[in-house]
Design a protein around this motif. Structure first.
Motif, PDB file in Angstrom:
ATOM      1  N   GLN A 190       4.023 -17.225  -1.047  1.00  0.00           N
ATOM      2  CA  GLN A 190       4.014 -17.606   0.568  1.00  0.00           C
ATOM      3  C   GLN A 190       3.197 -16.344   1.438  1.00  0.00           C
ATOM      4  N   LYS A 191       3.824 -15.278   1.237  1.00  0.00           N
ATOM      5  CA  LYS A 191       2.935 -14.167   1.800  1.00  0.00           C
ATOM      6  C   LYS A 191       2.042 -13.466   0.733  1.00  0.00           C
ATOM      7  N   PRO A 192       1.097 -13.186   1.223  1.00  0.00           N
ATOM      8  CA  PRO A 192      -0.109 -12.715   0.309  1.00  0.00           C
ATOM      9  C   PRO A 192       0.506 -11.128  -0.057  1.00  0.00           C
ATOM     10  N   ASN A 193       0.439 -10.912  -1.504  1.00  0.00           N
ATOM     11  CA  ASN A 193       1.122  -9.704  -1.756  1.00  0.00           C
ATOM     12  C   ASN A 193       0.306  -9.148  -2.884  1.00  0.00           C
ATOM     13  N   PRO A 194      -0.822  -8.722  -2.420  1.00  0.00           N
ATOM     14  CA  PRO A 194      -1.731  -7.942  -3.177  1.00  0.00           C
ATOM     15  C   PRO A 194      -1.149  -6.659  -3.690  1.00  0.00           C
ATOM     16  N   PHE A 195      -1.374  -5.914  -4.621  1.00  0.00           N
ATOM     17  CA  PHE A 195      -1.064  -4.440  -4.993  1.00  0.00           C
ATOM     18  C   PHE A 195      -1.643  -3.751  -3.871  1.00  0.00           C
ATOM     19  N   PRO A 196      -0.962  -3.169  -3.028  1.00  0.00           N
ATOM     20  CA  PRO A 196      -1.740  -2.335  -2.075  1.00  0.00           C
ATOM     21  C   PRO A 196      -2.378  -0.925  -2.228  1.00  0.00           C
ATOM     22  N   THR A 197      -1.840  -0.608  -3.676  1.00  0.00           N
ATOM     23  CA  THR A 197      -2.438   0.982  -4.002  1.00  0.00           C
ATOM     24  C   THR A 197      -3.451   0.584  -5.143  1.00  0.00           C
ATOM     25  N   MET A 198      -3.862  -0.505  -5.366  1.00  0.00           N
ATOM     26  CA  MET A 198      -4.883  -0.789  -6.173  1.00  0.00           C
ATOM     27  C   MET A 198      -6.224  -1.466  -5.388  1.00  0.00           C
ATOM     28  N   SER A 199      -7.278  -1.157  -5.873  1.00  0.00           N
ATOM     29  CA  SER A 199      -8.514  -1.786  -5.419  1.00  0.00           C
ATOM     30  C   SER A 199      -8.537  -3.170  -5.465  1.00  0.00           C
ATOM     31  N   ILE A 200      -9.640  -3.878  -5.087  1.00  0.00           N
ATOM     32  CA  ILE A 200      -9.633  -5.391  -5.365  1.00  0.00           C
ATOM     33  C   ILE A 200      -9.896  -5.582  -6.508  1.00  0.00           C
ATOM     34  N   TYR A 201     -10.890  -4.926  -7.373  1.00  0.00           N
ATOM     35  CA  TYR A 201     -11.201  -4.915  -8.707  1.00  0.00           C
ATOM     36  C   TYR A 201      -9.902  -4.961  -9.457  1.00  0.00           C
TER      37      TYR A 201
ATOM     38  N   SER B 299      -9.241  -0.829  -1.139  1.00  0.00           N
ATOM     39  CA  SER B 299      -7.922  -1.340  -1.522  1.00  0.00           C
ATOM     40  C   SER B 299      -7.764  -2.775  -0.949  1.00  0.00           C
ATOM     41  N   GLY B 300      -6.758  -3.460  -1.825  1.00  0.00           N
ATOM     42  CA  GLY B 300      -6.495  -4.921  -1.747  1.00  0.00           C
ATOM     43  C   GLY B 300      -5.936  -5.076  -0.155  1.00  0.00           C
ATOM     44  N   ALA B 301      -5.252  -4.195   0.096  1.00  0.00           N
ATOM     45  CA  ALA B 301      -4.492  -4.150   1.595  1.00  0.00           C
ATOM     46  C   ALA B 301      -5.525  -4.310   2.695  1.00  0.00           C
ATOM     47  N   SER B 302      -6.650  -3.485   2.352  1.00  0.00           N
ATOM     48  CA  SER B 302      -7.801  -3.616   3.578  1.00  0.00           C
ATOM     49  C   SER B 302      -8.237  -4.972   4.023  1.00  0.00           C
ATOM     50  N   LEU B 303      -8.199  -6.162   3.308  1.00  0.00           N
ATOM     51  CA  LEU B 303      -8.610  -7.303   3.490  1.00  0.00           C
ATOM     52  C   LEU B 303      -7.716  -7.865   4.592  1.00  0.00           C
ATOM     53  N   SER B 304      -8.269  -8.933   5.218  1.00  0.00           N
ATOM     54  CA  SER B 304      -7.483  -9.917   5.855  1.00  0.00           C
ATOM     55  C   SER B 304      -6.341 -10.569   5.382  1.00  0.00           C
TER      56      SER B 304
ATOM     57  N   ARG C 266       7.144   8.930   6.481  1.00  0.00           N
ATOM     58  CA  ARG C 266       6.010   7.768   6.490  1.00  0.00           C
ATOM     59  C   ARG C 266       6.016   6.778   5.539  1.00  0.00           C
ATOM     60  N   PHE C 267       6.355   7.141   4.287  1.00  0.00           N
ATOM     61  CA  PHE C 267       6.564   6.345   3.147  1.00  0.00           C
ATOM     62  C   PHE C 267       7.870   5.017   3.365  1.00  0.00           C
ATOM     63  N   LEU C 268       8.701   5.573   3.872  1.00  0.00           N
ATOM     64  CA  LEU C 268       9.949   4.460   3.996  1.00  0.00           C
ATOM     65  C   LEU C 268       9.561   3.701   5.369  1.00  0.00           C
ATOM     66  N   ARG C 269       8.901   4.249   6.288  1.00  0.00           N
ATOM     67  CA  ARG C 269       8.484   3.506   7.528  1.00  0.00           C
ATOM     68  C   ARG C 269       7.585   2.207   7.071  1.00  0.00           C
ATOM     69  N   VAL C 270       6.564   2.711   6.176  1.00  0.00           N
ATOM     70  CA  VAL C 270       5.492   1.739   5.992  1.00  0.00           C
ATOM     71  C   VAL C 270       6.082   0.753   5.067  1.00  0.00           C
ATOM     72  N   GLY C 271       6.945   1.292   3.970  1.00  0.00           N
ATOM     73  CA  GLY C 271       7.548   0.121   3.072  1.00  0.00           C
ATOM     74  C   GLY C 271       8.457  -0.791   3.883  1.00  0.00           C
ATOM     75  N   GLU C 272       9.117  -0.384   4.744  1.00  0.00           N
ATOM     76  CA  GLU C 272       9.721  -1.587   5.819  1.00  0.00           C
ATOM     77  C   GLU C 272       8.697  -2.343   6.613  1.00  0.00           C
ATOM     78  N   GLY C 273       7.802  -1.736   6.834  1.00  0.00           N
ATOM     79  CA  GLY C 273       6.933  -2.309   7.772  1.00  0.00           C
ATOM     80  C   GLY C 273       6.300  -3.471   6.998  1.00  0.00           C
ATOM     81  N   ALA C 274       6.010  -3.239   5.636  1.00  0.00           N
ATOM     82  CA  ALA C 274       4.966  -4.129   5.094  1.00  0.00           C
ATOM     83  C   ALA C 274       5.815  -5.416   4.541  1.00  0.00           C
ATOM     84  N   GLU C 275       7.039  -5.321   4.732  1.00  0.00           N
ATOM     85  CA  GLU C 275       7.762  -6.535   4.154  1.00  0.00           C
ATOM     86  C   GLU C 275       8.251  -7.444   5.429  1.00  0.00           C
TER      87      GLU C 275
END
Lengths: 244, 320
Positions: free
Chosen positions: A84-95, A137-142, B311-320
């Motif tokens: 439902q919600k986009p869940n890319p791995f944010p610590t990984m690049s798009i590739y 980062s995958g998280a940088s996308l819309s 910062r990590f814990l705040r971001v972590g909660e914000g992401a979900e």
């Protein structure tokens, strides 16, 4: 699927569902919130059982084999899923996001990975937008791009079936339209099952639509038939907006 | 809550203008601010006492390896070195164990085991350090001397770090004690970091056909790495300042670049061991200067770690 029931603890979520999903076609599942449509789709790749105390009964046959008799891990490699919600791995690049599934399968050959990433991003209609920024980062996308990235990630392992659990509910209309176009293209190669609370969406993309209510499938039919001449009065009241 | 907050933000003074409230507000503000004042006062006084040593020794203090009351020559290098080495050993041994505990508690443990185990791990942090020290002297020290150090030596004995006859009251033993002492901190904070990883991340990995371990590695650990790093730094902060248990186990002899199986000294243990015998203003000043260095290092480490984890814990909660 045959007589599939699923529980959360003591609570019965779906009851003795019998449904067929046509190959290289899109099957839509509609119904009001809480009717069990997400549970149903999560039973199809054994994601339901990853929730504590959840349990499933019945059979889900993929090419004649009951997936509940196979290792869950290999089932999920054959039946991909988009959430439902986009869940890319944010610590990984798009590739790396797209390559993640292949790497899990032990693919190390850089050329094969490159090719699979290219193919999957193209299939997910994202290639043109990201081809110059694969290491971002995958998280940088819309949001819409992230969802297509997730689709590319699921496609990269070449599944036979792609399950989509309300893939557009977190997206704006333009991004939604792009995903719907994409679904239309994907059915050439994949069998798709899409859960949606948006009836128009089901009407637009699905060949067959199933209407669910209170954990049961009320009616399954050719999409046009279902919307134009519903056989059940419950279906009719739902699609005409009298409840739900 | 929000309505209340708006009121307080806008017209607090007029609304709560009864004398009792004003006194209470003034008092609690004063107490809160006094913490800041205390930190400043401590720093200033330490600086004043250390002034003599700072003037005489200058920057050489940091690199000189001699601490000699007879010739009145004081250098901090062996203690800085001892602090770094013991803390390094503590992190090297403590972080993997803590991560294992955190992963078990957040990803694997059945619910009935999760709560009591979390509680017990946190209890470890409540054991007084002098008790760890006692245990170090009577249990760990001998065990290190008889079993562990000879064992390590038989495998890694070719390295200069592991040479000499094991005595059990040495840098290595102090490092192991520290590792045990920082495990509760690191595992508790890491566990929080892992719990802050949204389930959607786990599902993403599972749906690609990842096994449980692959899911943890791919989705959970990677996502939480900033939090885990912060947790480790927080543990480091505890290790550098720990005094009692180290003083009791490290053997208390200034050593520089020796074997880990030789006695050593950290900044904290040197201060604790020497302050009674400091006979001149210069030696006292040098000890206090050590204290200043330790305080500065601890403050920086802790501030950095809290920033990261927060910062990590705040971001972590914000992401979900």
């Amino acid at each position: 699927m045959d007589k599939v029931s699923a529980w959360y603890g003591e609570k019965l979520a779906i009851q003795e569902i019998v449904l067929d999903f046509e190959e290289h076609a899109v099957t839509g599942i509609i119904g009001p919130s809480g009717c069990g449509k997400s549970t149903l789709i999560r039973c199809l790749n054994r994601m339901h059982e990853t929730i504590p105390k959840a349990r499933v009964e019945g059979q889900v046959l993929l090419d004649g084999q009951d997936i509940y008799g196979l290792p869950a891990v290999s089932v999920r490699r054959r039946i991909g899923m988009v959430f439902q919600k986009p869940n890319p791995f944010p610590t990984m690049s798009i590739y790396e996001n797209v390559a993640a599934g292949l790497r899990l399968n032990g693919e190390r050959d850089r050329k094969k990975l490159d090719q699979a990433v290219l193919d999957s991003l193209k299939q997910a209609a994202l290639w043109e937008e990201v081809k110059d920024s694969l290491d971002k980062s995958g998280a940088s996308l819309s949001g819409g791009q992230q969802q297509r990235l997730c689709i590319a990630r699921a496609l990269a392992v070449r599944p036979e079936v792609l399950l989509m659990d309300e893939p557009c509910s977190a997206l704006d209309p333009i991004a939604t339209a792009k995903i719907e176009d994409l679904i239309f293209d994907l059915k050439k190669d994949y069998t798709l099952v899409i859960v949606t609370h948006n009836m128009q969406q089901a009407a637009r993309v699905a060949e067959t639509t199933a209407f669910m209510y209170l954990g049961k499938v009320v009616e399954v039919n050719n999409t046009r038939e279902l919307f134009e001449r519903p056989r059940e009065s419950l279906t009719e009241s739902y699609i005409t907006g009298r409840f739900g | 809550m929000h309505a209340l907050r708006i009121l307080r933000g806008g017209t607090r003074a007029r609304l709560s203008a009864t004398p009792g409230d004003l006194v209470f507000e003034g008092l609690s503000t004063l107490v809160a601010l006094s913490v800041v004042g205390l930190l400043v006062v401590i720093t200033v006084i330490l600086y004043l006492v250390a002034q003599e040593s700072i003037r005489v020794n200058g920057l050489r203090f940091l690199t000189d390896t001699i601490w000699d009351s007879v010739s009145q020559r004081f250098g901090a290098a062996p203690f800085i070195y001892g602090m770094l080495v013991t803390s390094g050993i503590a992190l090297l041994l403590g972080v993997p164990v803590s991560l294992g505990i955190a992963i078990f508690l957040s990803e694997l443990a059945p619910p009935w085991l999760r709560i009591p185990l979390t509680f017990i791990v946190e209890l470890l942090a409540a054991v007084p350090s002098v008790v760890y020290g006692l245990w170090g002297i009577f249990v760990l020290g001998p065990a290190m001397r008889i079993y562990i150090e000879p064992g390590v030596q038989s495998v890694l004995g070719f390295l200069p770090l592991f040479q000499g006859r094991p005595i059990g009251s040495d840098v290595f033993t102090a490092g192991v004690i520290l590792a045990i002492m920082i495990i509760p901190t690191i595992s508790a904070v890491s566990r929080e970091a892992l719990l802050a990883v949204p389930d959607s991340q786990r599902e993403a990995a599972l749906s690609l056909g990842a096994t449980r371990w692959e899911t943890t590695r791919l989705a959970v650990l990677r996502y939480a790495r900033a939090g885990i790093f912060g947790a480790s730094i927080l543990g480091l902060g505890r290790a550098v300042g720990e005094t009692m248990a180290v003083t009791m186990t490290i053997g208390n002899r200034a050593a520089f670049f020796g074997s880990l199986f030789e006695p050593g000294q950290t900044i904290a243990s040197q201060i604790a061991g020497r302050w009674l015998d400091a006979s001149t203003p210069l030696e006292l000043g040098a000890l206090v200067e050590l204290g200043l260095i330790l305080m500065l290092v601890s403050l920086i480490i802790n501030a950095f770690a809290r920033l990261l984890v927060g910062r990590f814990l705040r971001v972590g909660e914000g992401a979900e």
